[in-house]
Design a protein around this motif. Structure first.
Motif, PDB file in Angstrom:
ATOM      1  N   LYS A   1     -31.365 -48.905 -44.821  1.00 48.05           N
ATOM      2  CA  LYS A   1     -31.763 -50.080 -45.593  1.00 48.05           C
ATOM      3  C   LYS A   1     -30.544 -50.881 -46.032  1.00 48.05           C
ATOM      4  O   LYS A   1     -30.540 -52.111 -45.947  1.00 48.05           O
TER       5      LYS A   1
ATOM      6  N   SER B   1     -29.642 -54.588 -44.605  1.00 55.14           N
ATOM      7  CA  SER B   1     -29.561 -55.643 -45.611  1.00 55.14           C
ATOM      8  C   SER B   1     -28.245 -56.400 -45.498  1.00 55.14           C
ATOM      9  O   SER B   1     -28.212 -57.633 -45.519  1.00 55.14           O
TER      10      SER B   1
ATOM     11  N   THR C   1     -27.854 -60.340 -44.256  1.00 57.12           N
ATOM     12  CA  THR C   1     -27.161 -61.318 -45.104  1.00 57.12           C
ATOM     13  C   THR C   1     -26.028 -61.985 -44.341  1.00 57.12           C
ATOM     14  O   THR C   1     -25.884 -63.212 -44.366  1.00 57.12           O
TER      15      THR C   1
END
Length: 104
Positions: free
Chosen positions: A31, A35, A39
């Motif tokens: 995760k 992430s 981004t």
């Protein structure tokens, strides 16, 4: 990394497949990794003009306009229903997924 798919019940006493929501479970490291990558990729694509934010609004930080896209999707769904056309729509409700899924 691998993800494990599970079906979480949408309501109590769920028995039919349409009463379940498919979810993919990743480990914490996965995760965090995805992430960070999302981004970085979003920042790179928007800063270098690869994403036209007048068209793509969803999932772009600081860009409003998702309501307009939702209205367009609803209109397409209604048209497909009334004209008996095929239409595939994928929807993610990430903000409220944990409010509706049992944690037991």
């Amino acid at each position: 990394m691998t993800a494990e798919g599970v079906y979480a019940p949408k309501e109590q006493n769920s028995k039919e497949i349409n009463q379940f929501r498919p979810m993919s479970l990743l480990n914490v490291e996965g995760k965090i990794f995805f992430s960070v990558m999302a981004t970085r990729r979003t920042k790179y694509l928007t800063e270098n003009g690869y994403i036209n934010t007048s068209v793509q609004k969803g999932c772009i930080p600081g860009v409003s306009g998702c309501l307009e896209h939702t209205a367009m999707i609803c209109e397409a769904i209604q048209k497909a229903k009334s004209e008996k056309l095929n239409l595939e729509v994928v929807s993610f409700d990430l903000a409220n997924v944990y409010e509706s899924v049992s944690h037991e």
